[in-house]
Design a protein around this motif. Structure first.
Motif, PDB file in Angstrom:
ATOM      1  N   THR A 282     -10.075  -2.910  -3.534  1.00  0.00           N
ATOM      2  CA  THR A 282      -8.815  -2.455  -4.344  1.00  0.00           C
ATOM      3  C   THR A 282      -8.798  -1.974  -5.929  1.00  0.00           C
ATOM      4  O   THR A 282      -8.946  -3.707  -6.987  1.00  0.00           O
ATOM      5  CB  THR A 282      -7.860  -3.425  -3.404  1.00  0.00           C
ATOM      6  OG1 THR A 282      -8.368  -3.973  -2.395  1.00  0.00           O
ATOM      7  CG2 THR A 282      -6.331  -2.729  -3.716  1.00  0.00           C
ATOM      8  N   ASN A 283      -7.785  -1.054  -5.859  1.00  0.00           N
ATOM      9  CA  ASN A 283      -7.789  -1.002  -7.373  1.00  0.00           C
ATOM     10  C   ASN A 283      -7.008   0.866  -7.980  1.00  0.00           C
ATOM     11  O   ASN A 283      -7.319   1.160  -6.923  1.00  0.00           O
ATOM     12  CB  ASN A 283      -9.190  -0.240  -7.996  1.00  0.00           C
ATOM     13  CG  ASN A 283      -9.875  -0.423  -9.720  1.00  0.00           C
ATOM     14  OD1 ASN A 283      -9.549   0.854 -10.224  1.00  0.00           O
ATOM     15  ND2 ASN A 283     -10.014  -1.357 -10.053  1.00  0.00           N
ATOM     16  N   ARG A 307     -14.928  -0.557   1.871  1.00  0.00           N
ATOM     17  CA  ARG A 307     -13.910   0.214   1.953  1.00  0.00           C
ATOM     18  C   ARG A 307     -13.026  -0.040   1.041  1.00  0.00           C
ATOM     19  O   ARG A 307     -13.399  -1.211   0.288  1.00  0.00           O
ATOM     20  CB  ARG A 307     -13.495  -0.346   2.749  1.00  0.00           C
ATOM     21  CG  ARG A 307     -14.245  -0.717   4.442  1.00  0.00           C
ATOM     22  CD  ARG A 307     -12.404  -1.218   5.016  1.00  0.00           C
ATOM     23  NE  ARG A 307     -13.103  -2.825   5.258  1.00  0.00           N
ATOM     24  CZ  ARG A 307     -12.949  -3.166   6.259  1.00  0.00           C
ATOM     25  NH1 ARG A 307     -11.720  -2.905   6.967  1.00  0.00           N
ATOM     26  NH2 ARG A 307     -12.898  -5.020   5.361  1.00  0.00           N
ATOM     27  N   ILE A 308     -12.331   0.722   0.528  1.00  0.00           N
ATOM     28  CA  ILE A 308     -11.890   1.657  -0.933  1.00  0.00           C
ATOM     29  C   ILE A 308     -10.039   1.712  -0.631  1.00  0.00           C
ATOM     30  O   ILE A 308      -9.825   2.628  -0.421  1.00  0.00           O
ATOM     31  CB  ILE A 308     -12.104   2.709  -2.008  1.00  0.00           C
ATOM     32  CG1 ILE A 308     -14.122   1.941  -1.962  1.00  0.00           C
ATOM     33  CG2 ILE A 308     -11.364   2.107  -3.150  1.00  0.00           C
ATOM     34  CD1 ILE A 308     -14.282   3.119  -2.749  1.00  0.00           C
ATOM     35  N   LEU A 309      -9.675   1.286  -1.339  1.00  0.00           N
ATOM     36  CA  LEU A 309      -7.875   0.900  -1.302  1.00  0.00           C
ATOM     37  C   LEU A 309      -7.418   1.384  -2.617  1.00  0.00           C
ATOM     38  O   LEU A 309      -7.602   0.434  -3.612  1.00  0.00           O
ATOM     39  CB  LEU A 309      -7.327  -0.525  -0.692  1.00  0.00           C
ATOM     40  CG  LEU A 309      -5.628   0.212  -0.783  1.00  0.00           C
ATOM     41  CD1 LEU A 309      -5.127   1.179   1.067  1.00  0.00           C
ATOM     42  CD2 LEU A 309      -5.177  -1.830  -0.536  1.00  0.00           C
ATOM     43  N   THR A 310      -6.774   2.679  -2.409  1.00  0.00           N
ATOM     44  CA  THR A 310      -5.801   2.608  -3.572  1.00  0.00           C
ATOM     45  C   THR A 310      -4.792   2.994  -3.677  1.00  0.00           C
ATOM     46  O   THR A 310      -4.069   3.159  -2.254  1.00  0.00           O
ATOM     47  CB  THR A 310      -7.152   3.625  -4.257  1.00  0.00           C
ATOM     48  OG1 THR A 310      -6.481   5.216  -3.581  1.00  0.00           O
ATOM     49  CG2 THR A 310      -8.539   4.235  -4.787  1.00  0.00           C
ATOM     50  N   PRO A 311      -3.877   3.591  -4.557  1.00  0.00           N
ATOM     51  CA  PRO A 311      -2.467   4.300  -4.883  1.00  0.00           C
ATOM     52  C   PRO A 311      -2.358   5.241  -3.520  1.00  0.00           C
ATOM     53  O   PRO A 311      -3.550   5.610  -3.835  1.00  0.00           O
ATOM     54  CB  PRO A 311      -1.594   3.645  -5.929  1.00  0.00           C
ATOM     55  CG  PRO A 311      -2.663   3.275  -7.006  1.00  0.00           C
ATOM     56  CD  PRO A 311      -3.965   3.256  -6.048  1.00  0.00           C
ATOM     57  N   PHE A 339      -8.764   4.303   1.969  1.00  0.00           N
ATOM     58  CA  PHE A 339      -7.551   4.352   2.316  1.00  0.00           C
ATOM     59  C   PHE A 339      -6.448   4.630   0.976  1.00  0.00           C
ATOM     60  O   PHE A 339      -6.845   3.780   0.044  1.00  0.00           O
ATOM     61  CB  PHE A 339      -7.252   3.028   3.015  1.00  0.00           C
ATOM     62  CG  PHE A 339      -8.402   2.611   3.915  1.00  0.00           C
ATOM     63  CD1 PHE A 339      -7.954   2.976   5.706  1.00  0.00           C
ATOM     64  CD2 PHE A 339      -9.777   2.283   3.593  1.00  0.00           C
ATOM     65  CE1 PHE A 339      -9.313   2.606   6.174  1.00  0.00           C
ATOM     66  CE2 PHE A 339     -10.391   2.326   4.795  1.00  0.00           C
ATOM     67  CZ  PHE A 339      -9.841   2.339   6.013  1.00  0.00           C
ATOM     68  N   GLU A 340      -5.151   5.248   1.809  1.00  0.00           N
ATOM     69  CA  GLU A 340      -3.993   5.520   0.263  1.00  0.00           C
ATOM     70  C   GLU A 340      -3.492   4.421   0.581  1.00  0.00           C
ATOM     71  O   GLU A 340      -2.308   4.391   1.821  1.00  0.00           O
ATOM     72  CB  GLU A 340      -3.729   6.540   0.459  1.00  0.00           C
ATOM     73  CG  GLU A 340      -4.942   7.357  -0.761  1.00  0.00           C
ATOM     74  CD  GLU A 340      -4.165   8.489  -1.436  1.00  0.00           C
ATOM     75  OE1 GLU A 340      -4.373   8.816  -2.433  1.00  0.00           O
ATOM     76  OE2 GLU A 340      -3.771   9.241  -0.011  1.00  0.00           O
ATOM     77  N   LEU A 398      -3.031  -2.307   6.621  1.00  0.00           N
ATOM     78  CA  LEU A 398      -1.824  -2.381   7.478  1.00  0.00           C
ATOM     79  C   LEU A 398      -1.390  -1.506   7.059  1.00  0.00           C
ATOM     80  O   LEU A 398      -0.037  -0.223   7.921  1.00  0.00           O
ATOM     81  CB  LEU A 398      -1.276  -3.384   8.040  1.00  0.00           C
ATOM     82  CG  LEU A 398      -1.745  -4.172   8.806  1.00  0.00           C
ATOM     83  CD1 LEU A 398      -0.754  -5.793   8.968  1.00  0.00           C
ATOM     84  CD2 LEU A 398      -2.193  -3.510  10.024  1.00  0.00           C
ATOM     85  N   SER A 399      -0.708  -1.301   5.601  1.00  0.00           N
ATOM     86  CA  SER A 399       0.471  -0.809   4.691  1.00  0.00           C
ATOM     87  C   SER A 399      -0.243   1.057   4.153  1.00  0.00           C
ATOM     88  O   SER A 399      -0.112   1.564   3.465  1.00  0.00           O
ATOM     89  CB  SER A 399       1.201  -1.174   4.432  1.00  0.00           C
ATOM     90  OG  SER A 399       1.802  -1.695   4.829  1.00  0.00           O
ATOM     91  N   ALA A 400      -1.484   1.190   4.500  1.00  0.00           N
ATOM     92  CA  ALA A 400      -2.232   2.300   4.001  1.00  0.00           C
ATOM     93  C   ALA A 400      -2.683   3.220   5.357  1.00  0.00           C
ATOM     94  O   ALA A 400      -2.839   3.251   6.822  1.00  0.00           O
ATOM     95  CB  ALA A 400      -3.388   2.066   3.362  1.00  0.00           C
TER      96      ALA A 400
END
Length: 429
Positions: A282-283, A307-311, A339-340, A398-400
């Motif tokens: 997460t970054n 897996r990568i989560l970004t804004p 994922f955004e 869940l919000s991405a």
């Protein structure tokens, strides 16, 4: 007419020179930011975690520290109360450094807590980054100083020293009495207040540390203070004897701008290369350079789920989002899942390896954090902490919205071209 022609010619020449200087500076800074060691495989021996932590600590240039207690907090509603309680209960020293300090209710509350501590005789030292804290109310600084706080600025702009201004003190550090410390991604501003549940309440992660590792976090503050003021804090009261408070092994990452590779990028490289099964990142500002794109895709080739989560749409720096998008095709082609977040700005800097190693701090996955900023983070070996962070990651998903190659194909050429321009300036974003 002759005068007008001369003036226009002068303006054109000035514009050409300005563009040339901008391009030269950008290329040189990018070259410096891209000077990363070849990222090679780092054995992650699941049956010998101590060996892995020693290897990681060597990459960080720090020792591996055992016997620590750690609490992980998610979002401002759980992060700010224990930080304020620690300041209010301080007996001897409060050492605080932050990149972001703005105007608002939360900043005022922290300013009053610092002032109250100073008035009762506590040594209060505060370092504010001149870029990140430029929105602070002047009255807050004045009140803190009038109460006895020693408030200093990091990287004040000087015409003769632009390179130092270009460096940022991006650390988020609070060390109280030399026995308890906090570090992570949260800044002192109202957008961090709340529970990360809407555009006005950012999503972030912070850690509270007790035990022997506090001395290393205090050392990171001493480094920050020395850089900002020229004063070296040597009193032994700042480094009390610390007894074990738990059983967590950890490494503190104290990273400074470097001519070759920084501790931040070496540690991130080791974490990526060492993953065997899973890697969850997460970054907030995810702009990987080519060596890290290669490292992430190589991890996928050896069977690691990456897996990568970004804004997403609530990104506070649209230019960074565009620069990040420029790297997506190569990552997706390599099997990385992207994922955004769709609900709020995600400001956390968290990395989880194989659900047993957890990294939390101020380090973004971008050239500025790796090459230009002073950063700080902690890497912990603990299945319970890493498992809790992994559950938080799943909850965030869940919000991405997942990004696919089809999404990239649908984007207009002009938009993709702008992404490329943003990526060119990646080290300055």
């Amino acid at each position: 007419m002759t005068i007008i022609v001369v003036l226009l010619g002068g303006l054109a020449l000035a514009l050409v020179v300005a563009v040339g200087v901008t391009l030269y500076v950008t290329v040189s800074i990018n070259a410096r930011a891209n000077r990363q060691d070849t990222i090679v495989s780092v054995p992650f021996a699941a049956d010998a975690p101590e060996e892995f932590m020693r290897t990681l600590a060597a990459a960080a240039g720090q020792g591996m520290l055992a016997g620590n207690g750690v609490e992980i907090y998610q979002n401002g509603c759980t992060i700010f109360p224990p930080m304020l309680d620690a300041i209010r209960n301080a007996r001897a020293t409060v050492h605080f450094a932050t990149f972001v300090y703005e105007a608002g209710h939360i900043p005022d509350e922290f300013g009053e807590a610092f002032s109250d501590a100073a008035r009762r005789g506590v040594e209060v030292r505060v370092v504010l980054d001149s870029n990140g804290a430029r929105k602070i109310r002047p009255g807050v600084v004045d009140r803190m100083r009038n109460a006895g706080c020693n408030v200093q600025w990091f990287g004040r702009p000087r015409w003769y020293d632009w390179e130092k201004y270009n460096r940022r003190m991006h650390r988020k550090l609070l060390v109280v009495d030399g026995v308890v410390a906090f570090t992570g991604g949260v800044g002192i501003a109202d957008q961090w207040d709340g529970n990360g549940d809407g555009p006005r309440h950012w999503r972030d992660t912070h850690a509270k540390v007790t035990g022997p590792a506090v001395a290393a976090l205090q050392a990171a503050f001493v480094d920050t203070w020395n850089d900002a003021t020229g004063e070296l804090l040597l009193d032994d009261s700042y480094f009390p004897e610390l007894s074990p408070t738990g059983d967590i092994q950890m490494c503190v990452v104290q990273s400074n701008p470097a001519s070759a590779t920084s501790a931040a990028q070496r540690v991130m490289a080791a974490l990526v290369a060492g993953a065997r099964h899973s890697l969850a990142i997460t970054n907030a500002y995810f702009v990987p350079t080519p060596p890290f794109i290669a490292a992430l895709t190589e991890a996928r080739k050896r069977g690691v789920r990456v897996r990568i989560l970004t804004p997403g749409p609530f990104h506070n720096k649209p230019s960074v989002r565009r620069a990040s998008r420029y790297t997506w095709r190569a990552l997706l082609d390599g099997g990385v899942e992207l994922f955004e977040h769709q609900q709020t700005m995600v400001h956390a800097k968290v990395l989880i390896v194989d659900d047993v190693v957890l990294s939390v701090g101020s380090i973004n996955f971008d050239p500025r954090s790796f090459a230009l900023n002073a950063e700080c983070g902690v890497v912990m070996l603990d299945a319970e902490l890493a498992g809790g962070a992994a559950r938080q990651f799943e909850h965030d998903l869940l919000s991405a919205r997942q990004t696919t190659l089809a999404d990239i194909a649908r984007r207009p050429f002009l938009s993709r071209a702008i992404d490329g321009v943003a990526y060119f300036f990646r080290a300055q974003l």
